[in-house]
Design a protein around this motif. Structure first.
Motif, PDB file in Angstrom:
ATOM      1  N   GLY A 126      30.729  -1.770 -21.471  1.00 38.36           N
ATOM      2  CA  GLY A 126      29.892  -1.361 -20.340  1.00 38.36           C
ATOM      3  C   GLY A 126      30.726  -1.135 -19.092  1.00 38.36           C
ATOM      4  N   HIS A 127      31.745  -1.988 -18.885  1.00 39.55           N
ATOM      5  CA  HIS A 127      32.677  -1.757 -17.778  1.00 39.55           C
ATOM      6  C   HIS A 127      33.317  -0.386 -17.903  1.00 39.55           C
ATOM      7  N   LEU A 128      33.809  -0.065 -19.099  1.00 40.43           N
ATOM      8  CA  LEU A 128      34.490   1.217 -19.291  1.00 40.43           C
ATOM      9  C   LEU A 128      33.525   2.392 -19.142  1.00 40.43           C
ATOM     10  N   ALA A 129      32.271   2.204 -19.560  1.00 39.03           N
ATOM     11  CA  ALA A 129      31.287   3.268 -19.390  1.00 39.03           C
ATOM     12  C   ALA A 129      30.980   3.503 -17.912  1.00 39.03           C
ATOM     13  N   LEU A 130      30.781   2.423 -17.157  1.00 41.85           N
ATOM     14  CA  LEU A 130      30.528   2.571 -15.718  1.00 41.85           C
ATOM     15  C   LEU A 130      31.737   3.166 -15.013  1.00 41.85           C
ATOM     16  N   TRP A 131      32.938   2.750 -15.418  1.00 42.10           N
ATOM     17  CA  TRP A 131      34.159   3.319 -14.840  1.00 42.10           C
ATOM     18  C   TRP A 131      34.238   4.814 -15.118  1.00 42.10           C
ATOM     19  N   ALA A 132      33.966   5.206 -16.351  1.00 39.48           N
ATOM     20  CA  ALA A 132      34.041   6.626 -16.701  1.00 39.48           C
ATOM     21  C   ALA A 132      33.015   7.442 -15.928  1.00 39.48           C
ATOM     22  N   GLY A 133      31.841   6.873 -15.691  1.00 41.43           N
ATOM     23  CA  GLY A 133      30.839   7.572 -14.903  1.00 41.43           C
ATOM     24  C   GLY A 133      31.217   7.718 -13.442  1.00 41.43           C
ATOM     25  N   ASP A 151      26.636  12.891 -18.991  1.00 44.29           N
ATOM     26  CA  ASP A 151      25.329  13.314 -18.490  1.00 44.29           C
ATOM     27  C   ASP A 151      24.496  12.118 -18.042  1.00 44.29           C
ATOM     28  N   ALA A 152      24.745  10.962 -18.621  1.00 45.07           N
ATOM     29  CA  ALA A 152      24.080   9.726 -18.224  1.00 45.07           C
ATOM     30  C   ALA A 152      24.915   8.567 -18.735  1.00 45.07           C
ATOM     31  N   VAL A 153      24.705   7.401 -18.135  1.00 51.50           N
ATOM     32  CA  VAL A 153      25.415   6.179 -18.533  1.00 51.50           C
ATOM     33  C   VAL A 153      24.395   5.070 -18.742  1.00 51.50           C
ATOM     34  N   THR A 204      27.436   7.403  -8.096  1.00 52.42           N
ATOM     35  CA  THR A 204      28.355   8.233  -8.871  1.00 52.42           C
ATOM     36  C   THR A 204      27.813   9.642  -9.058  1.00 52.42           C
ATOM     37  N   GLY A 205      26.514   9.826  -8.799  1.00 46.06           N
ATOM     38  CA  GLY A 205      25.874  11.098  -9.095  1.00 46.06           C
ATOM     39  C   GLY A 205      25.467  11.243 -10.540  1.00 46.06           C
ATOM     40  N   VAL A 206      25.747  10.243 -11.360  1.00 44.30           N
ATOM     41  CA  VAL A 206      25.398  10.261 -12.781  1.00 44.30           C
ATOM     42  C   VAL A 206      24.207   9.325 -12.991  1.00 44.30           C
ATOM     43  N   PRO A 207      23.127   9.792 -13.628  1.00 43.56           N
ATOM     44  CA  PRO A 207      22.018   8.874 -13.924  1.00 43.56           C
ATOM     45  C   PRO A 207      22.530   7.651 -14.677  1.00 43.56           C
ATOM     46  N   THR A 208      22.247   6.471 -14.142  1.00 46.97           N
ATOM     47  CA  THR A 208      22.841   5.237 -14.660  1.00 46.97           C
ATOM     48  C   THR A 208      21.787   4.159 -14.789  1.00 46.97           C
ATOM     49  N   VAL A 209      21.777   3.500 -15.942  1.00 54.95           N
ATOM     50  CA  VAL A 209      20.905   2.356 -16.179  1.00 54.95           C
ATOM     51  C   VAL A 209      21.768   1.168 -16.575  1.00 54.95           C
ATOM     52  N   VAL A 210      21.531   0.035 -15.926  1.00 55.14           N
ATOM     53  CA  VAL A 210      22.138  -1.240 -16.320  1.00 55.14           C
ATOM     54  C   VAL A 210      21.027  -2.066 -16.958  1.00 55.14           C
ATOM     55  N   LEU A 211      21.208  -2.417 -18.230  1.00 50.39           N
ATOM     56  CA  LEU A 211      20.180  -3.138 -18.985  1.00 50.39           C
ATOM     57  C   LEU A 211      20.773  -4.461 -19.451  1.00 50.39           C
ATOM     58  N   HIS A 231      25.161   0.543  -6.171  1.00 49.65           N
ATOM     59  CA  HIS A 231      24.853   1.868  -6.734  1.00 49.65           C
ATOM     60  C   HIS A 231      23.378   2.139  -6.464  1.00 49.65           C
ATOM     61  N   LEU A 232      23.111   2.870  -5.390  1.00 44.85           N
ATOM     62  CA  LEU A 232      21.773   2.894  -4.813  1.00 44.85           C
ATOM     63  C   LEU A 232      20.749   3.588  -5.692  1.00 44.85           C
ATOM     64  N   ASP A 233      21.171   4.503  -6.573  1.00 44.29           N
ATOM     65  CA  ASP A 233      20.196   5.167  -7.430  1.00 44.29           C
ATOM     66  C   ASP A 233      20.319   4.740  -8.894  1.00 44.29           C
ATOM     67  N   ALA A 234      21.057   3.675  -9.162  1.00 43.60           N
ATOM     68  CA  ALA A 234      21.090   3.120 -10.516  1.00 43.60           C
ATOM     69  C   ALA A 234      19.812   2.328 -10.767  1.00 43.60           C
ATOM     70  N   GLU A 235      19.437   2.243 -12.025  1.00 41.80           N
ATOM     71  CA  GLU A 235      18.237   1.510 -12.430  1.00 41.80           C
ATOM     72  C   GLU A 235      18.667   0.218 -13.113  1.00 41.80           C
ATOM     73  N   LEU A 236      18.072  -0.884 -12.712  1.00 38.44           N
ATOM     74  CA  LEU A 236      18.324  -2.181 -13.325  1.00 38.44           C
ATOM     75  C   LEU A 236      17.132  -2.546 -14.192  1.00 38.44           C
ATOM     76  N   VAL A 237      17.368  -2.769 -15.475  1.00 35.79           N
ATOM     77  CA  VAL A 237      16.324  -3.170 -16.419  1.00 35.79           C
ATOM     78  C   VAL A 237      16.666  -4.562 -16.932  1.00 35.79           C
TER      79      VAL A 237
END
Length: 278
Positions: A126-133, A151-153, A204-211, A231-237
């Motif tokens: 997940g760290h590497l995915a967020l970094w890549a985004g 396209d999304a993370v 990041t400008g990439v749609p991002t969800v942290v679950l 990350h102001l437009d990330a979604e926390l689930v």
């Protein structure tokens, strides 16, 4: 660094043993994205050639291989996704900074073959995915900078804050080892830490969800909440009654939430509605 040993409940220990003891699942397709022996990937093609592509990054605190995630990759393929699971250079061998990051960048430039994809990762994956985004936020002269982003993370219980991971001494100071030791943290953190990369930009400008699960005993929950606060437009689930490893357990209630979220992230944006102005 922390001198406090990690303790987990019997429930969490049983969950970890159950999920990590699952028998690896062989992929029907194998490929290479580079010349190093670790620059390989497994592929589970969906029956539908137009199925959404998920590139899945494994956890294990940047030390362990991808085999523990093969049952979940195969499960996602049965749910209608084409799934690619890359290997990469890891700590304890040829990996760590910069090789691990080099491999993720190369894999993402190669494995999707120009297809849209959702990038997902669990724990250190997940760290590497967020970094890549967040690679679009890197300095333009960084070899990892790119505007060709996922396209999304979807980050599953991610290590999202390397400073916090170092402070907590997670997994025998794994984050400190990733960056090369105490003397290199200040120099390397701004290039390797998702939270640090976000602080100025806020997105990041990439749609991002942290679950994550609210019963996760592997990581401090600030790893998830501190990241989404920046990350102001990330979604926390947050899934109730859910631990760290059950997210990647095929068929679990938590895995159904992962599948649903991947499906939502993989759908193309809805066409604009309303009266045309032309």
């Amino acid at each position: 660094m922390s001198d406090t040993p990690r303790t987990i409940s019997d429930f969490a220990a049983a969950e970890e043993l159950r999920v990590l003891s699952l028998k690896p699942v062989a992929a029907p397709v194998h490929g290479r994205y580079g010349p190093h022996p670790n620059q390989v990937y497994d592929l589970w093609p969906a029956d539908d050639p137009d199925a959404p592509l998920v590139v899945l990054l494994h956890g294990g605190y940047w030390r362990y291989d991808r085999m523990h995630l093969t049952p979940f990759a195969a499960h996602l393929a049965r749910q209608g996704f084409t799934v690619a699971l890359p290997g990469f250079r890891r700590m304890g061998g040829a990996g760590g900074y910069p090789a691990t990051f080099d491999d993720i960048a190369l894999a993402l430039a190669t494995v999707p073959q120009g297809r849209p994809y959702t990038l997902a990762g669990h724990c250190s994956g997940g760290h590497l995915a967020l970094w890549a985004g967040a690679r679009g936020l890197l300095p333009a002269d960084s070899p990892w900078h790119t505007t060709e982003l996922p396209d999304a993370v979807l980050a599953l219980a991610p290590v999202a804050d390397l400073t916090g991971a170092i402070r907590a001494g997670l997994s025998n100071d794994a984050a400190l080892e990733l960056l090369g030791g105490p003397g290199l943290v200040e120099e390397r953190l701004p290039l390797a830490d998702p939270l640090t990369l976000l602080r100025a930009a806020g997105t990041t400008g990439v749609p991002t969800v942290v679950l994550h699960g609210d019963a996760d005993e592997e990581l401090p929950h600030a790893q998830f909440t501190d990241y989404t606060a920046v990350h102001l437009d990330a979604e926390l689930v947050t899934l109730p009654g859910t631990g760290h490893y059950v997210l990647i357990e095929p068929g679990s209630a938590a895995s159904r939430s992962v599948v649903d979220t991947l499906g939502r992230l993989s759908r193309p944006p809805a066409a604009p509605t309303g009266r045309s102005t032309q």
